[in-house]
Design a protein around this motif. Structure first.
Motif: not given
Length: 79
Positions: A54-79
């Protein structure tokens, strides 16, 4: 509030960080919904491509068997 307090990185700082990684390494970003956020310090992680998720899960998921990528992860705010 100055820009350094508002933004996590400048273009110059990001360029310096990115030069530490192979030029051919893929880059992915986290995201959800709309708008924009600052991002955490880039990090390397392994992902698998799953275009059928689903679009809200993104087309890539973390997986130890996957390809190495550089991840730019957005800051998550809890407000």
């Amino acid at each position: 509030m100055n820009d350094k307090e508002l933004y996590n990185f400048t273009v110059g700082e990001l360029i310096e960080i990115l030069q530490q990684y192979p030029k051919g390494m893929p880059v992915v970003v986290s995201g959800y919904e709309n708008g924009y956020e600052n991002f955490y310090h880039p990090c390397v992680n392994k992902v698998v491509h799953n275009p059928d998720s689903p679009y809200y899960d993104g087309e890539f998921q973390i997986d130890d068997e996957g390809e190495e990528v550089l991840l730019l992860e957005r800051v998550v705010r809890f407000d």
